[in-house]
Design a protein around this motif. Structure first.
Motif, mmCIF file in Angstrom:
data_model
loop_
_atom_site.group_PDB
_atom_site.id
_atom_site.type_symbol
_atom_site.label_atom_id
_atom_site.label_comp_id
_atom_site.label_asym_id
_atom_site.label_seq_id
_atom_site.Cartn_x
_atom_site.Cartn_y
_atom_site.Cartn_z
ATOM 1 N N SER A 1 58.667 -44.053 28.735
ATOM 2 C CA SER A 1 57.713 -45.057 29.202
ATOM 3 C C SER A 1 58.315 -46.460 29.173
ATOM 4 O O SER A 1 58.056 -47.278 30.065
ATOM 5 C CB SER A 1 56.440 -45.015 28.353
ATOM 6 O OG SER A 1 56.728 -45.246 26.989
ATOM 7 N N ARG B 1 55.314 -56.625 30.488
ATOM 8 C CA ARG B 1 56.407 -55.894 31.130
ATOM 9 C C ARG B 1 56.320 -54.390 30.848
ATOM 10 O O ARG B 1 56.787 -53.578 31.634
ATOM 11 C CB ARG B 1 57.752 -56.418 30.614
ATOM 12 C CG ARG B 1 58.121 -57.816 31.085
ATOM 13 C CD ARG B 1 58.518 -57.818 32.561
ATOM 14 N NE ARG B 1 59.608 -56.902 32.827
ATOM 15 C CZ ARG B 1 60.896 -57.202 32.643
ATOM 16 N NH1 ARG B 1 61.228 -58.382 32.182
ATOM 17 N NH2 ARG B 1 61.827 -56.312 32.920
ATOM 18 N N PHE B 2 55.734 -54.009 29.704
ATOM 19 C CA PHE B 2 55.677 -52.599 29.316
ATOM 20 C C PHE B 2 54.398 -51.955 29.852
ATOM 21 O O PHE B 2 53.561 -51.457 29.099
ATOM 22 C CB PHE B 2 55.770 -52.467 27.799
ATOM 23 C CG PHE B 2 57.019 -53.078 27.218
ATOM 24 C CD1 PHE B 2 58.251 -52.462 27.386
ATOM 25 C CD2 PHE B 2 56.975 -54.280 26.528
ATOM 26 C CE1 PHE B 2 59.409 -53.015 26.857
ATOM 27 C CE2 PHE B 2 58.135 -54.846 26.005
ATOM 28 C CZ PHE B 2 59.356 -54.216 26.175
ATOM 29 N N HIS B 3 54.262 -51.956 31.195
ATOM 30 C CA HIS B 3 53.013 -51.518 31.820
ATOM 31 C C HIS B 3 52.849 -50.000 31.811
ATOM 32 O O HIS B 3 51.741 -49.497 32.029
ATOM 33 C CB HIS B 3 52.931 -52.053 33.251
ATOM 34 C CG HIS B 3 54.139 -51.742 34.088
ATOM 35 N ND1 HIS B 3 55.340 -52.405 33.900
ATOM 36 C CD2 HIS B 3 54.353 -50.850 35.079
ATOM 37 C CE1 HIS B 3 56.229 -51.932 34.762
ATOM 38 N NE2 HIS B 3 55.653 -50.990 35.480
ATOM 39 N N TYR B 4 53.929 -49.255 31.588
ATOM 40 C CA TYR B 4 53.813 -47.793 31.519
ATOM 41 C C TYR B 4 53.576 -47.306 30.088
ATOM 42 O O TYR B 4 53.381 -46.109 29.864
ATOM 43 C CB TYR B 4 55.085 -47.124 32.060
ATOM 44 C CG TYR B 4 55.153 -47.079 33.566
ATOM 45 C CD1 TYR B 4 54.321 -46.232 34.286
ATOM 46 C CD2 TYR B 4 56.055 -47.881 34.268
ATOM 47 C CE1 TYR B 4 54.389 -46.187 35.680
ATOM 48 C CE2 TYR B 4 56.117 -47.855 35.643
ATOM 49 C CZ TYR B 4 55.279 -47.002 36.347
ATOM 50 O OH TYR B 4 55.335 -46.969 37.707
ATOM 51 N N LEU B 5 53.594 -48.222 29.134
ATOM 52 C CA LEU B 5 53.485 -47.817 27.740
ATOM 53 C C LEU B 5 52.119 -47.201 27.439
ATOM 54 O O LEU B 5 52.018 -46.249 26.657
ATOM 55 C CB LEU B 5 53.732 -49.012 26.821
ATOM 56 C CG LEU B 5 53.993 -48.697 25.349
ATOM 57 C CD1 LEU B 5 55.143 -47.710 25.205
ATOM 58 C CD2 LEU B 5 54.290 -49.971 24.574
ATOM 59 N N SER C 1 59.085 -48.758 32.471
ATOM 60 C CA SER C 1 58.524 -50.110 32.524
ATOM 61 C C SER C 1 59.590 -51.141 32.877
ATOM 62 O O SER C 1 59.334 -52.099 33.620
ATOM 63 C CB SER C 1 57.883 -50.470 31.180
ATOM 64 O OG SER C 1 56.808 -49.613 30.880
ATOM 65 N N PRO D 1 55.721 -54.053 37.521
ATOM 66 C CA PRO D 1 54.294 -53.785 37.681
ATOM 67 C C PRO D 1 53.889 -53.893 39.148
ATOM 68 O O PRO D 1 54.556 -54.588 39.925
ATOM 69 C CB PRO D 1 53.626 -54.889 36.843
ATOM 70 C CG PRO D 1 54.681 -55.329 35.893
ATOM 71 C CD PRO D 1 55.984 -55.160 36.604
#
Length: 337
Positions: free
Chosen positions: A301, A250-254, A305, A310
């Motif tokens: 970020s 889920r944390f694809h912008y991290l 996310s 995504p």
């Protein structure tokens, strides 16, 4: 270098030893770590880290306290990459979920030792050869490039150096033997796959140390600050993994946020090295600004996310707009309490 009272080193060592002992005794029986249990432990580790930071602030001063907090938060954010690798290793070796905590516990023990060695060497080198900071900055810029271009090297747990060496030293059986690392078969001592998993975890941490050590040395070159901040960040890794298991995608912008942080730290290293080797007139980036940048980028970020799905999920939602909506399934978790 800071003049750290001996009792403060002792307080740190006692906190780590007692915490690890309590953790180990609390998990004597192998079981699946649920979200609530992991969240409680994660809150405990974060609280210990912040309380220790407050002690550093009061005893060593606001500058040392800010550097400690910045270094801890930086290491905490960079360690998120470790969580993805943990998931890959556990899937590769098909580790039963009830034994994953035992593996990570010994992985953390090894990481505390190896990070101590690397950071001690790093502090010694930086104190004598300040120009090496330019090389550290180059490492961070290269890591930034790989993160932005999604060119992070794939990690093959079975082919890692540590696992290959283990197989050369002793035979590794194919089946697990509960939570045991060694068994005897036909009078011959053999390693279980669980020991190979620990070796893979340690190998992964050595890889991540390539980015982690230069980054934290940009915040402080004091051995006490860099090691204690690293230690508390590492200690909370296990609980963080079990709390976020099943939600990591889920944390694809991290990764983009981490790239920005690494690039910023790289710039900080160049200014720091230039200030010391070229001209004192070249300004350095204060630790308070570094802390603010890390907090803002991390928060941004994570929020992005959570608010923007995504690309793959967005495409699925677009394709299924004309279909009858179905009740979404809950994401896989590391076990429910």
């Amino acid at each position: 270098m800071l003049e750290v009272p001996l009792w403060l080193w002792g307080a740190f060592a006692a906190t780590v030893v007692v915490s690890l002992a309590v953790d180990l005794l609390s998990h004597r029986t192998a079981h699946v770590i649920g979200f609530k249990e992991a969240a409680a432990w994660s809150a405990l580790w974060v609280s210990l880290a912040l309380i220790f930071g407050a002690v550093v602030f009061l005893v060593l001063g606001p500058t040392a306290g800010t550097e400690y907090t910045t270094a801890w938060l930086l290491e905490k954010s960079l360690s998120v990459d470790n969580l993805f690798v943990f998931a890959v290793i556990f899937a590769y070796f098909k580790v039963p979920r009830e034994y994953q905590h035992r593996v990570l516990f010994f992985g953390v023990m090894g990481a505390l030792v190896f990070r101590g060695i690397f950071l001690s060497l790093g502090v010694a080198v930086v104190s004598r050869f300040t120009a090496v900071l330019f090389a550290f900055a180059a490492i961070l810029f290269w890591s930034t490039y790989k993160l932005l271009k999604d060119e992070e090297e794939s990690f093959d747990p079975g082919r890692s150096f540590a696992v290959r060496m283990l197989r050369k030293i002793m035979p590794v059986r194919d089946e697990y033997a509960g939570a045991k690392f060694f068994v005897k078969e036909a009078g011959k001592r053999m390693a279980t796959p669980l020991l190979a998993v620990v070796a893979a975890i340690e190998a992964a941490d050595l890889v991540f140390a390539v980015d982690s050590v230069p980054a934290v040395l940009a915040v402080s070159d004091d051995a006490f600050i860099v090691y204690t901040s690293n230690a508390f960040a590492i200690l909370g890794l296990r609980a963080l993994y079990f709390m976020l298991a099943g939600l990591l995608d889920r944390f694809h912008y991290l990764s983009k946020g981490l790239a920005i942080i690494l690039a910023f730290i790289g710039v900080k290293l160049i200014l720091q090295a230039s200030h010391k080797t070229i001209s004192p007139a070249i300004p350095e980036i204060p630790s308070l600004i570094s802390l603010a940048v890390i907090v803002v980028v991390l928060a941004g970020s994570v929020l992005l996310s959570l608010t923007r799905p995504p690309p793959a999920d967005a495409a699925e939602q677009t394709d299924g707009q004309g279909d009858t909506p179905e009740k979404p399934s809950s994401p896989p978790a590391a076990g429910d309490s």
